[in-house]
Write an enzyme that holds these catalytic residues in place. Structure first.
Site, PDB file in Angstrom:
ATOM      1  N   HIS A  92      52.017 155.296 108.833  1.00 45.24           N
ATOM      2  CA  HIS A  92      52.771 154.482 107.872  1.00 45.24           C
ATOM      3  C   HIS A  92      52.959 153.040 108.350  1.00 45.24           C
ATOM      4  O   HIS A  92      52.739 152.096 107.601  1.00 45.24           O
ATOM      5  CB  HIS A  92      54.160 155.099 107.657  1.00 45.24           C
ATOM      6  CG  HIS A  92      54.141 156.539 107.284  1.00 45.24           C
ATOM      7  ND1 HIS A  92      53.952 156.982 105.986  1.00 45.24           N
ATOM      8  CD2 HIS A  92      54.282 157.656 108.029  1.00 45.24           C
ATOM      9  CE1 HIS A  92      53.997 158.306 105.958  1.00 45.24           C
ATOM     10  NE2 HIS A  92      54.188 158.752 107.178  1.00 45.24           N
TER      11      HIS A  92
HETATM   12  O1  RIB Z   1      58.581 157.439 107.041  1.00 42.45           O
HETATM   13  C1  RIB Z   1      57.710 156.802 107.936  1.00 42.45           C
HETATM   14  C2  RIB Z   1      58.472 156.116 109.012  1.00 42.45           C
HETATM   15  O2  RIB Z   1      59.221 157.070 109.741  1.00 42.45           O
HETATM   16  C3  RIB Z   1      57.571 155.430 110.055  1.00 42.45           C
HETATM   17  O3  RIB Z   1      58.145 154.204 110.434  1.00 42.45           O
HETATM   18  C4  RIB Z   1      57.550 156.377 111.205  1.00 42.45           C
HETATM   19  O4  RIB Z   1      57.421 155.707 112.473  1.00 42.45           O
HETATM   20  C5  RIB Z   1      58.894 156.999 111.107  1.00 42.45           C
HETATM   21  O5  RIB Z   1      59.801 156.133 111.745  1.00 42.45           O
END
Ligand code: RIB
Ligand code: CA
Length: 309
Positions: free
Chosen positions: A238
């Site tokens: 992500h």
């Molecule tokens: O939902 C995705 C996020 O949650 C990302 O930043 C991952 O590192 C977790 O922190």
């Protein structure tokens, strides 16, 4: 002219990949990396930021901000990212005695270059929230805020309704998203459209760069968990999408929406609620990335990590 960025992150494997990509890209000048708790404890997140930068050893080290130890968070992601947040890898780090708090680093750098810095938040928004509470005038000094978090139509990932970064500190997210900073939110609706498959791991394992060696050490466990838990032949990264959004905004489809964060719901705590009706209740307060050009973003990731330090 390279784009000045501050990365506010909670490494976390995808944060680590995002940091390596940012450090390697000449389009970005990483001024500072400010740690926040989230995936792991504030102390561990700070250690992980330092461990990654020490191993990449970029030509120009960014400043490192230390997460505030008393940060209150609702959960963590050690089940996904490992006990220390970087998979099965364990790193020793030199004890940095004169560590400056993340909020202090953010304040100093924004005051030194008002209107010039993009802040990319890939963890809970606790640091910016604390900064805006203590020094409200700093919000106007941010050129653009890119937040990895929230969701529009795909539900949550840490609960049925909420995405992890927002859920961890929903009150902070509410304050930051109300602060009238030009903001792009890279939601799960976009980030879950890009699955990085085993070819990324294969590429990294075939290279001898410091970036490839570090990521080849921390990524395998994440692929294993995604296969075991979700039946996926690949992983979501992500936060990498958040950094690519700073490098190549043209690869993302955004829509100006009015959005708020739920902070009182029992089942919906931390959900981002966007008003997509023809006559929304409020004026749009952020650009929301709903789609991305997966092939082009993947290509950018491969090229960036293949030419890293
Ligand atoms: O939902 C995705 C996020 O949650 C990302 O930043 C991952 O590192 C977790 O922190
Ligand atoms: Ca993160």
């Amino acid at each position: 002219m390279a784009r000045k960025v501050i990365l506010d992150m909670d490494p976390g494997i995808d944060d680590a990949v995002a940091l390596c990509l940012a450090l390697a890209d000449p389009r970005l000048e990483v001024i500072a990396v400010t740690a926040t708790g989230g995936n792991v404890s504030p102390r561990q997140a700070t250690r992980n930021v330092q461990a990654i930068i020490e191993r990449i050893d970029p030509p120009r080290w960014p400043r490192i901000g230390a997460a505030e130890s008393e940060q209150l968070l609702r959960t963590d992601a050690r089940e996904l990212y490992g006990a220390e947040g970087l998979g099965d890898a364990e790193f020793t780090v030199a004890e940095l005695h004169n560590r400056h708090p993340s909020v202090k680093v953010l304040s100093e750098e924004l005051r030194q270059a008002p209107g010039e810095i993009t802040v990319v938040c890939s963890g809970p928004l606790s640091n910016l929230s604390a900064l805006f509470q203590r020094e409200p005038e700093t919000a106007a000094m941010i050129s653009e805020l890119i937040v990895v978090g929230g969701s529009v139509a795909v539900g949550g990932n840490i609960t049925a309704a909420a995405e992890f970064n927002i859920y961890c500190d929903a009150e902070a997210a509410q304050r930051v998203l109300r602060a009238k900073v030009p903001t792009t939110v890279v939601t799960l609706d976009a980030t879950q459209k890009l699955v990085l498959r085993y070819d990324l791991l294969d590429m990294l394992r075939s290279r001898e760069t410091r970036t490839a060696k570090l990521l080849a050490a921390i990524l395998p466990g994440l692929y294993h968990i995604y296969r075991q838990r979700y039946g996926m032949e690949g992983v979501y990264l992500h936060d990498v999408a958040g950094v690519v959004a700073a490098m190549h905004p043209e690869l993302f489809t955004t829509k100006a929406l009015y959005g708020e964060v739920e902070v009182t719901g029992e089942l919906t705590h931390g959900a981002t609620v966007f008003d997509r009706r023809p006559q929304p209740e409020g004026a749009p307060n952020m650009d929301v990335a709903l789609e991305l050009d997966a092939a082009a973003v993947r290509d950018c990731i491969f090229r960036g990590l293949d030419h890293g330090e």
